[in-house]
Scaffold this motif. Structure first.
Motif, PDB file in Angstrom:
ATOM      1  N   ILE A  37       1.023  -0.858   0.082  1.00 57.89           N
ATOM      2  CA  ILE A  37      -0.260  -0.123   0.598  1.00 57.89           C
ATOM      3  C   ILE A  37       0.832   1.322   0.318  1.00 57.89           C
ATOM      4  CG2 ILE A  37      -1.815   1.243   2.021  1.00 57.89           C
ATOM      5  CD1 ILE A  37      -3.001  -1.486   2.478  1.00 57.89           C
ATOM      6  N   ASP A  38       1.798   1.467   0.922  1.00 56.32           N
ATOM      7  CA  ASP A  38       2.802   2.274   0.411  1.00 56.32           C
ATOM      8  C   ASP A  38       4.199   2.354  -0.707  1.00 56.32           C
ATOM      9  OD1 ASP A  38       4.190   0.722   1.459  1.00 56.32           O
ATOM     10  OD2 ASP A  38       5.381   1.001   2.951  1.00 56.32           O
ATOM     11  N   GLU A  39       3.316   1.972  -1.477  1.00 57.81           N
ATOM     12  CA  GLU A  39       4.401   2.314  -3.013  1.00 57.81           C
ATOM     13  C   GLU A  39       3.246   2.288  -3.803  1.00 57.81           C
ATOM     14  OE1 GLU A  39       6.270  -0.997  -3.364  1.00 57.81           O
ATOM     15  OE2 GLU A  39       8.303  -0.724  -2.269  1.00 57.81           O
ATOM     16  N   ILE A  40       1.840   2.615  -3.479  1.00 53.92           N
ATOM     17  CA  ILE A  40       0.939   2.749  -4.765  1.00 53.92           C
ATOM     18  C   ILE A  40       0.409   4.120  -4.558  1.00 53.92           C
ATOM     19  CG2 ILE A  40      -1.370   2.803  -5.224  1.00 53.92           C
ATOM     20  CD1 ILE A  40      -2.268   0.533  -3.695  1.00 53.92           C
ATOM     21  N   THR A  41       1.041   5.274  -6.362  1.00 50.96           N
ATOM     22  CA  THR A  41       1.027   6.241  -6.088  1.00 50.96           C
ATOM     23  C   THR A  41      -0.335   7.136  -6.941  1.00 50.96           C
ATOM     24  OG1 THR A  41       1.985   5.796  -7.942  1.00 50.96           O
ATOM     25  CG2 THR A  41       3.552   6.344  -6.670  1.00 50.96           C
ATOM     26  N   ASP A  42      -0.403   5.751  -7.789  1.00 52.70           N
ATOM     27  CA  ASP A  42      -2.045   5.979  -8.452  1.00 52.70           C
ATOM     28  C   ASP A  42      -3.137   4.525  -8.510  1.00 52.70           C
ATOM     29  OD1 ASP A  42      -4.159   7.607  -9.585  1.00 52.70           O
ATOM     30  OD2 ASP A  42      -3.285   7.753 -11.300  1.00 52.70           O
ATOM     31  N   MET A  43      -4.257   5.253  -8.580  1.00 57.16           N
ATOM     32  CA  MET A  43      -5.137   3.359  -8.815  1.00 57.16           C
ATOM     33  C   MET A  43      -6.277   3.393  -9.672  1.00 57.16           C
ATOM     34  SD  MET A  43      -6.852   0.259  -6.551  1.00 57.16           S
ATOM     35  CE  MET A  43      -5.227   0.486  -5.355  1.00 57.16           C
ATOM     36  N   LYS A  44      -7.007   3.090 -10.753  1.00 61.31           N
ATOM     37  CA  LYS A  44      -8.446   3.629 -11.111  1.00 61.31           C
ATOM     38  C   LYS A  44      -8.738   2.857 -12.078  1.00 61.31           C
ATOM     39  CE  LYS A  44      -5.836   4.767 -15.625  1.00 61.31           C
ATOM     40  NZ  LYS A  44      -5.454   5.795 -16.838  1.00 61.31           N
ATOM     41  N   TRP A  45     -10.153   2.274 -12.292  1.00 57.63           N
ATOM     42  CA  TRP A  45     -10.603   1.327 -12.554  1.00 57.63           C
ATOM     43  C   TRP A  45     -10.385   1.622 -14.194  1.00 57.63           C
ATOM     44  CZ3 TRP A  45     -12.320  -2.909 -10.496  1.00 57.63           C
ATOM     45  CH2 TRP A  45     -12.852  -2.129  -9.219  1.00 57.63           C
ATOM     46  N   ALA A  46     -10.083   0.680 -15.508  1.00 56.63           N
ATOM     47  CA  ALA A  46      -9.708   0.454 -16.612  1.00 56.63           C
ATOM     48  C   ALA A  46     -10.025  -1.211 -16.635  1.00 56.63           C
ATOM     49  CB  ALA A  46      -8.865   0.347 -16.854  1.00 56.63           C
ATOM     50  N   GLY A  47     -10.414  -0.981 -18.524  1.00 59.26           N
ATOM     51  CA  GLY A  47     -11.307  -2.052 -19.067  1.00 59.26           C
ATOM     52  C   GLY A  47     -12.118  -1.996 -19.182  1.00 59.26           C
ATOM     53  N   LEU A  53      -8.514  -2.815 -11.873  1.00 59.51           N
ATOM     54  CA  LEU A  53      -7.849  -1.660 -11.595  1.00 59.51           C
ATOM     55  C   LEU A  53      -6.429  -1.953 -11.384  1.00 59.51           C
ATOM     56  CD1 LEU A  53      -8.531  -2.112  -7.671  1.00 59.51           C
ATOM     57  CD2 LEU A  53      -9.430  -0.316  -9.254  1.00 59.51           C
ATOM     58  N   ALA A  54      -6.060  -0.602 -12.417  1.00 62.34           N
ATOM     59  CA  ALA A  54      -4.644  -0.136 -13.051  1.00 62.34           C
ATOM     60  C   ALA A  54      -3.621  -0.010 -11.525  1.00 62.34           C
ATOM     61  CB  ALA A  54      -4.545   0.445 -14.291  1.00 62.34           C
ATOM     62  N   ILE A  55      -3.464   0.001 -10.824  1.00 62.60           N
ATOM     63  CA  ILE A  55      -2.539   0.012 -10.134  1.00 62.60           C
ATOM     64  C   ILE A  55      -1.245   1.109  -9.969  1.00 62.60           C
ATOM     65  CG2 ILE A  55      -1.528  -0.194  -7.259  1.00 62.60           C
ATOM     66  CD1 ILE A  55      -3.426  -2.267  -7.382  1.00 62.60           C
ATOM     67  N   LYS A  56      -0.430   2.184 -10.372  1.00 61.73           N
ATOM     68  CA  LYS A  56       0.828   2.122 -10.534  1.00 61.73           C
ATOM     69  C   LYS A  56       1.008   2.695  -9.262  1.00 61.73           C
ATOM     70  CE  LYS A  56      -0.242   4.829 -14.705  1.00 61.73           C
ATOM     71  NZ  LYS A  56      -0.292   6.381 -15.514  1.00 61.73           N
ATOM     72  N   THR A  57       2.978   2.370  -8.851  1.00 62.87           N
ATOM     73  CA  THR A  57       3.956   2.344  -7.930  1.00 62.87           C
ATOM     74  C   THR A  57       4.572   3.112  -8.116  1.00 62.87           C
ATOM     75  OG1 THR A  57       4.850   0.283  -8.544  1.00 62.87           O
ATOM     76  CG2 THR A  57       3.325  -0.313  -7.572  1.00 62.87           C
ATOM     77  N   THR A  58       5.322   3.068  -7.113  1.00 59.99           N
ATOM     78  CA  THR A  58       6.514   3.845  -6.626  1.00 59.99           C
ATOM     79  C   THR A  58       8.021   4.138  -7.752  1.00 59.99           C
ATOM     80  OG1 THR A  58       7.159   2.969  -4.883  1.00 59.99           O
ATOM     81  CG2 THR A  58       5.327   4.608  -4.711  1.00 59.99           C
ATOM     82  N   ASN A  59       7.659   2.696  -8.146  1.00 54.82           N
ATOM     83  CA  ASN A  59       8.874   2.491  -9.049  1.00 54.82           C
ATOM     84  C   ASN A  59       8.032   2.858 -10.357  1.00 54.82           C
ATOM     85  OD1 ASN A  59       7.732  -0.056  -9.331  1.00 54.82           O
ATOM     86  ND2 ASN A  59       8.609  -0.646  -8.176  1.00 54.82           N
ATOM     87  N   LYS A  60       7.257   2.895 -10.727  1.00 57.50           N
ATOM     88  CA  LYS A  60       6.590   3.583 -11.873  1.00 57.50           C
ATOM     89  C   LYS A  60       6.333   2.230 -13.288  1.00 57.50           C
ATOM     90  CE  LYS A  60       8.446   7.734 -11.907  1.00 57.50           C
ATOM     91  NZ  LYS A  60       7.611   8.760 -10.857  1.00 57.50           N
ATOM     92  N   LYS A  61       5.672   0.353 -12.100  1.00 55.13           N
ATOM     93  CA  LYS A  61       5.341  -0.275 -12.158  1.00 55.13           C
ATOM     94  C   LYS A  61       3.733  -0.011 -12.617  1.00 55.13           C
ATOM     95  CE  LYS A  61       8.790  -3.610 -11.513  1.00 55.13           C
ATOM     96  NZ  LYS A  61       9.158  -4.993 -11.103  1.00 55.13           N
ATOM     97  N   THR A  62       2.861  -0.532 -13.154  1.00 59.36           N
ATOM     98  CA  THR A  62       1.560  -0.789 -13.355  1.00 59.36           C
ATOM     99  C   THR A  62       1.501  -2.525 -13.310  1.00 59.36           C
ATOM    100  OG1 THR A  62       1.448   1.286 -15.182  1.00 59.36           O
ATOM    101  CG2 THR A  62      -0.591  -0.101 -14.845  1.00 59.36           C
ATOM    102  N   ILE A  63       0.927  -1.869 -12.723  1.00 56.63           N
ATOM    103  CA  ILE A  63       0.036  -3.552 -12.076  1.00 56.63           C
ATOM    104  C   ILE A  63      -1.397  -3.950 -12.388  1.00 56.63           C
ATOM    105  CG2 ILE A  63       0.152  -5.149  -9.869  1.00 56.63           C
ATOM    106  CD1 ILE A  63       2.296  -4.045  -9.013  1.00 56.63           C
ATOM    107  N   LYS A  64      -2.033  -5.183 -12.958  1.00 58.35           N
ATOM    108  CA  LYS A  64      -3.460  -4.871 -12.866  1.00 58.35           C
ATOM    109  C   LYS A  64      -3.669  -5.650 -12.138  1.00 58.35           C
ATOM    110  CE  LYS A  64      -2.504  -3.930 -18.182  1.00 58.35           C
ATOM    111  NZ  LYS A  64      -2.978  -4.348 -19.392  1.00 58.35           N
ATOM    112  N   LEU A  65      -5.126  -5.898 -11.599  1.00 57.43           N
ATOM    113  CA  LEU A  65      -5.589  -6.309 -10.126  1.00 57.43           C
ATOM    114  C   LEU A  65      -7.243  -6.881 -11.562  1.00 57.43           C
ATOM    115  CD1 LEU A  65      -4.402  -5.814  -6.827  1.00 57.43           C
ATOM    116  CD2 LEU A  65      -3.416  -7.199  -8.771  1.00 57.43           C
ATOM    117  N   SER A  66      -7.379  -7.835 -11.724  1.00 59.70           N
ATOM    118  CA  SER A  66      -9.378  -7.820 -12.195  1.00 59.70           C
ATOM    119  C   SER A  66      -9.951  -8.690 -10.989  1.00 59.70           C
ATOM    120  CB  SER A  66      -9.168  -9.083 -12.998  1.00 59.70           C
ATOM    121  OG  SER A  66     -10.429  -9.339 -14.002  1.00 59.70           O
TER     122      SER A  66
END
Length: 105
Positions: A37-47, A53-66
């Motif tokens: 949680i402390d690495e999340i910089t943004d989160m939004k619904w997509a698809g 959920l498209a989650i952006k992290t502090t290390n500039k990665k995007t993780i997708k959680l369906s």
């Protein structure tokens, strides 16, 4: 072909009997992935057909959680507000507030 693939994914998610998303030990977790949680910089619904959920992290990665469209966005948003936001980075708090401050207007 696409419809049968999506149907199989949804059925598999339903039959496992597990929660779609959980918040535990400082992590926001999906079925196969977890994000601190402390690495999340943004989160939004997509698809379009299957929401995620498209989650952006502090290390500039995007993780997708369906969500497999099994749970309403409003319920997930409430969990995020109640359990993720209090422990989130200031950047994520600002981004989340900007995104949802216009929803009630």
């Amino acid at each position: 072909m696409f419809v049968s693939t999506m149907l199989i994914k949804v059925l598999r998610a339903i039959l496992t009997g597990k929660a779609v998303y959980t918040v535990q030990d400082g992590y926001f977790k999906g079925k196969n992935k977890a994000v601190r949680i402390d690495e999340i910089t943004d989160m939004k619904w997509a698809g379009s057909s299957l929401k995620y959920l498209a989650i952006k992290t502090t290390n500039k990665k995007t993780i997708k959680l369906s969500s497999y469209n099994l749970v309403p966005e409003e319920k997930v948003n409430q969990v995020i507000n109640d359990y993720v936001i209090p422990n989130a980075t200031p950047e994520f708090k600002r981004n989340w507030e900007k995104r949802f401050s216009n929803k009630g207007a």
